[in-house]
Design a protein around this motif. Structure first.
Motif, mmCIF file in Angstrom:
data_model
loop_
_atom_site.group_PDB
_atom_site.id
_atom_site.type_symbol
_atom_site.label_atom_id
_atom_site.label_comp_id
_atom_site.label_asym_id
_atom_site.label_seq_id
_atom_site.Cartn_x
_atom_site.Cartn_y
_atom_site.Cartn_z
ATOM 1 N N GLY A 28 0.261 -0.524 1.308
ATOM 2 C CA GLY A 28 -0.742 -0.360 2.346
ATOM 3 C C GLY A 28 -0.193 -0.301 3.754
ATOM 4 O O GLY A 28 -0.945 -0.443 4.703
ATOM 5 N N THR A 29 1.105 -0.091 3.923
ATOM 6 C CA THR A 29 1.651 -0.074 5.272
ATOM 7 C C THR A 29 2.401 1.207 5.579
ATOM 8 O O THR A 29 3.275 1.230 6.416
ATOM 9 C CB THR A 29 2.594 -1.270 5.494
ATOM 10 O OG1 THR A 29 3.592 -1.247 4.479
ATOM 11 C CG2 THR A 29 1.856 -2.574 5.480
ATOM 12 N N GLY A 30 2.078 2.301 4.902
ATOM 13 C CA GLY A 30 2.728 3.571 5.189
ATOM 14 C C GLY A 30 2.287 4.097 6.541
ATOM 15 O O GLY A 30 1.134 3.964 6.928
ATOM 16 N N PHE A 31 3.213 4.685 7.298
ATOM 17 C CA PHE A 31 2.912 5.180 8.637
ATOM 18 C C PHE A 31 3.079 6.683 8.742
ATOM 19 O O PHE A 31 3.173 7.206 9.839
ATOM 20 C CB PHE A 31 3.824 4.498 9.662
ATOM 21 C CG PHE A 31 3.566 3.031 9.816
ATOM 22 C CD1 PHE A 31 2.429 2.576 10.440
ATOM 23 C CD2 PHE A 31 4.474 2.109 9.333
ATOM 24 C CE1 PHE A 31 2.194 1.224 10.601
ATOM 25 C CE2 PHE A 31 4.248 0.759 9.481
ATOM 26 C CZ PHE A 31 3.103 0.311 10.115
ATOM 27 N N GLY A 32 3.163 7.404 7.638
ATOM 28 C CA GLY A 32 3.393 8.839 7.679
ATOM 29 C C GLY A 32 4.877 9.146 7.797
ATOM 30 O O GLY A 32 5.714 8.243 7.870
ATOM 31 N N LEU A 33 5.222 10.404 7.832
ATOM 32 C CA LEU A 33 6.626 10.819 7.819
ATOM 33 C C LEU A 33 7.398 10.309 9.030
ATOM 34 O O LEU A 33 8.438 9.656 8.886
ATOM 35 C CB LEU A 33 6.704 12.344 7.753
ATOM 36 C CG LEU A 33 8.106 12.942 7.724
ATOM 37 C CD1 LEU A 33 8.807 12.538 6.432
ATOM 38 C CD2 LEU A 33 8.040 14.439 7.842
ATOM 39 N N ILE A 34 6.905 10.561 10.226
ATOM 40 C CA ILE A 34 7.601 10.133 11.437
ATOM 41 C C ILE A 34 7.622 8.618 11.538
ATOM 42 O O ILE A 34 8.649 8.013 11.869
ATOM 43 C CB ILE A 34 6.939 10.750 12.694
ATOM 44 C CG1 ILE A 34 6.924 12.268 12.618
ATOM 45 C CG2 ILE A 34 7.621 10.266 13.968
ATOM 46 C CD1 ILE A 34 8.296 12.903 12.548
ATOM 47 N N GLY A 35 6.513 7.977 11.227
ATOM 48 C CA GLY A 35 6.458 6.519 11.256
ATOM 49 C C GLY A 35 7.406 5.880 10.259
ATOM 50 O O GLY A 35 8.059 4.886 10.571
ATOM 51 N N ASP A 36 7.486 6.467 9.053
ATOM 52 C CA ASP A 36 8.413 5.939 8.046
ATOM 53 C C ASP A 36 9.867 6.077 8.493
ATOM 54 O O ASP A 36 10.676 5.178 8.273
ATOM 55 C CB ASP A 36 8.222 6.656 6.712
ATOM 56 C CG ASP A 36 6.971 6.203 5.980
ATOM 57 O OD1 ASP A 36 6.381 5.184 6.397
ATOM 58 O OD2 ASP A 36 6.588 6.871 5.014
ATOM 59 N N ILE A 37 10.196 7.200 9.139
ATOM 60 C CA ILE A 37 11.552 7.376 9.650
ATOM 61 C C ILE A 37 11.851 6.319 10.712
ATOM 62 O O ILE A 37 12.911 5.679 10.690
ATOM 63 C CB ILE A 37 11.754 8.791 10.226
ATOM 64 C CG1 ILE A 37 11.745 9.822 9.096
ATOM 65 C CG2 ILE A 37 13.059 8.886 11.003
ATOM 66 C CD1 ILE A 37 11.755 11.254 9.584
ATOM 67 N N LEU A 38 10.919 6.110 11.622
ATOM 68 C CA LEU A 38 11.128 5.129 12.681
ATOM 69 C C LEU A 38 11.234 3.710 12.133
ATOM 70 O O LEU A 38 12.072 2.921 12.582
ATOM 71 C CB LEU A 38 10.008 5.219 13.716
ATOM 72 C CG LEU A 38 9.956 6.517 14.518
ATOM 73 C CD1 LEU A 38 8.749 6.534 15.437
ATOM 74 C CD2 LEU A 38 11.242 6.706 15.303
ATOM 75 N N VAL A 39 10.390 3.383 11.153
ATOM 76 C CA VAL A 39 10.463 2.058 10.529
ATOM 77 C C VAL A 39 11.791 1.892 9.793
ATOM 78 O O VAL A 39 12.414 0.837 9.850
ATOM 79 C CB VAL A 39 9.268 1.830 9.572
ATOM 80 C CG1 VAL A 39 9.471 0.618 8.692
ATOM 81 C CG2 VAL A 39 7.986 1.670 10.371
ATOM 82 N N GLY A 40 12.242 2.936 9.109
ATOM 83 C CA GLY A 40 13.519 2.874 8.409
ATOM 84 C C GLY A 40 14.688 2.686 9.353
ATOM 85 O O GLY A 40 15.599 1.894 9.099
ATOM 86 N N ILE A 41 14.675 3.398 10.477
ATOM 87 C CA ILE A 41 15.747 3.252 11.468
ATOM 88 C C ILE A 41 15.697 1.869 12.105
ATOM 89 O O ILE A 41 16.729 1.210 12.276
ATOM 90 C CB ILE A 41 15.664 4.372 12.523
ATOM 91 C CG1 ILE A 41 15.987 5.720 11.859
ATOM 92 C CG2 ILE A 41 16.603 4.111 13.685
ATOM 93 C CD1 ILE A 41 15.728 6.919 12.732
ATOM 94 N N ALA A 42 14.499 1.412 12.448
ATOM 95 C CA ALA A 42 14.370 0.062 13.007
ATOM 96 C C ALA A 42 14.793 -0.989 11.986
ATOM 97 O O ALA A 42 15.415 -1.998 12.335
ATOM 98 C CB ALA A 42 12.923 -0.181 13.460
ATOM 99 N N GLY A 43 14.472 -0.756 10.718
ATOM 100 C CA GLY A 43 14.908 -1.670 9.656
ATOM 101 C C GLY A 43 16.410 -1.692 9.514
ATOM 102 O O GLY A 43 17.012 -2.743 9.269
ATOM 103 N N ALA A 44 17.040 -0.533 9.685
ATOM 104 C CA ALA A 44 18.499 -0.479 9.633
ATOM 105 C C ALA A 44 19.112 -1.278 10.773
ATOM 106 O O ALA A 44 20.102 -2.002 10.578
ATOM 107 C CB ALA A 44 18.977 0.963 9.690
ATOM 108 N N LEU A 45 18.528 -1.162 11.946
ATOM 109 C CA LEU A 45 19.025 -1.946 13.081
ATOM 110 C C LEU A 45 18.833 -3.437 12.849
ATOM 111 O O LEU A 45 19.730 -4.241 13.115
ATOM 112 C CB LEU A 45 18.315 -1.513 14.365
ATOM 113 C CG LEU A 45 18.632 -0.117 14.860
ATOM 114 C CD1 LEU A 45 17.735 0.234 16.042
ATOM 115 C CD2 LEU A 45 20.094 -0.002 15.243
#
Length: 89
Positions: A28-45
Motif C-alpha cells: 500500500g505504499t507504492g508511489f508510481g515509477l518516479i516515486g519508486d525510483i526516488l524512494v529506492g535512491i533515498a533507501g540506498a543513501l
C-alpha cells in the motif's frame, strides 16, 4: 566527480528495482515509477549510511546494491507510513 551516462542508468535501474521491491514488501505504499525510483535512491543513501555503522556487509556487485537499496527503502517506507498514519501501523 562526474558520472557517465551508463552510471546514471545503473543508479536509476537500482533505484527503480529497489523502490518497486520495497513497495511490494510494504503493501500500500507504492508511489508510481518516479516515486519508486526516488524512494529506492533515498533507501540506498540511508542504507549506505546505516549499514557500515552497524557492521553489516553484504558483499559487492549489482545484486548486493539492490539488496542494500531495498532494505533502506523498506525502512524509509515504514517510517513514512508511520508518520502518515500518526503511529498507527
Amino acid at each position: 566527480m562526474q558520472i557517465s551516462n551508463e552510471g546514471i542508468l545503473v543508479v536509476l535501474f537500482v533505484g527503480l528495482v529497489a523502490g518497486w521491491l520495497a513497495g511490494k514488501i510494504v503493501h500500500g505504499t507504492g508511489f508510481g515509477l518516479i516515486g519508486d525510483i526516488l524512494v529506492g535512491i533515498a533507501g540506498a543513501l540511508l542504507a549506505s549510511l546505516l549499514f557500515p555503522k552497524l557492521g553489516i556487509r553484504l558483499g559487492t556487485g549489482l545484486v548486493s546494491e539492490i539488496v542494500y537499496s531495498t532494505v533502506g527503502a523498506v525502512i524509509l517506507l515504514v517510517v513514512v507510513r508511520m508518520l502518515r498514519t500518526r503511529g498507527r501501523f
